[in-house]
Design an enzyme around this catalytic site. Structure first.
Site, PDB file in Angstrom:
ATOM      1  CG  HIS A   1      -1.875  -1.038   1.424  1.00 61.25           C
ATOM      2  ND1 HIS A   1      -1.958  -1.813   2.548  1.00 61.25           N
ATOM      3  CD2 HIS A   1      -2.871  -1.471   0.597  1.00 61.25           C
ATOM      4  CE1 HIS A   1      -2.955  -2.676   2.432  1.00 61.25           C
ATOM      5  NE2 HIS A   1      -3.527  -2.505   1.256  1.00 61.25           N
TER       6      HIS A   1
ATOM      7  CE  LYS B   1     -14.781  -7.884   4.176  1.00 58.04           C
ATOM      8  NZ  LYS B   1     -13.706  -7.365   3.315  1.00 58.04           N
TER       9      LYS B   1
ATOM     10  NE  ARG C   1      -2.917  -7.116  -4.262  1.00 55.33           N
ATOM     11  CZ  ARG C   1      -3.661  -7.309  -3.202  1.00 55.33           C
ATOM     12  NH1 ARG C   1      -3.096  -7.693  -2.082  1.00 55.33           N
ATOM     13  NH2 ARG C   1      -4.958  -7.131  -3.242  1.00 55.33           N
TER      14      ARG C   1
ATOM     15  CB  SER D   1      -4.084  -6.527   4.941  1.00 56.15           C
ATOM     16  OG  SER D   1      -3.830  -5.247   4.424  1.00 56.15           O
TER      17      SER D   1
END
Ligand code: ADP
Length: 161
Positions: free
Chosen positions: A16, A40, A89, A127
């Protein structure tokens, strides 16, 4: 030009930060928008996630950290910034990113999503990978900033107690 870089950042990683660093030299302002998703349960609270990014980006004066809840398009409208930046990515990111970008465009035609390709060395980095490694006491110091490394060891130590 101002851009919004939205995400969960639970926690912020060097992947990030690479996107934030590179984009901050391309745009007048980068607003890192941390999603407060009530459905979440993140490892780090919204306040912790914001603070970790603030500390890791304090040297970049055109980077601002903010938080939002609900739909990204609503946040975009309140900010008056219609360009969304996302990191790409691998091929696996492509499908969901295109879906989100098209959904946002459909909700508000003014929204443009732009993608910045991840550095090759961070292609594997997420993450979730960081949390997986850190939860078993593995070394993440090369893939997260020092303040996140510290926060992760504190967090998992607290959870063991
Ligand atoms: P989200 O839950 O919205 O995907 P993340 O915090 O996982 O939030 O990611 C935020 C943004 O950062 C996304 O655009 C994601 O593709 C990008 N990103 C995540 N990890 C990396 C990385 N290692 N390199 C480049 N971009 C990344």
């Amino acid at each position: 030009m101002r851009v919004i870089y939205p995400g969960s950042f639970d926690p912020v990683t060097n992947g990030h930060l690479d996107i934030i660093n590179r984009s901050s030299s391309m745009f007048d302002e980068v607003v890192v928008a941390v999603l407060d998703n009530r459905s979440k349960t993140p490892l780090f609270s919204i306040e912790e996630r914001v603070e970790l990014i603030e500390n890791a980006t304090s040297h970049l004066n055109n980077v601002k950290i903010d938080r939002f809840e609900g739909l990204l398009v609503d946040y975009i409208e309140t900010m008056g910034i219609y360009t969304v930046l996302r990191g790409l990515r691998a091929v696996s990111d492509y499908e969901s990113e295109i879906r989100n970008a098209l959904a946002n465009k459909n909700l508000n035609n003014k929204v443009e999503t732009i993608f910045m390709v991840s550095k090759a060395e961070y292609t594997f980095l997420s993450s979730s990978v960081v949390k997986e490694i850190a939860s078993f006491g593995g070394n993440v110091k090369n893939i997260v900033p020092p303040n996140v490394n510290l926060a992760l060891s504190k967090k998992y130590k607290q959870m063991e107690e």
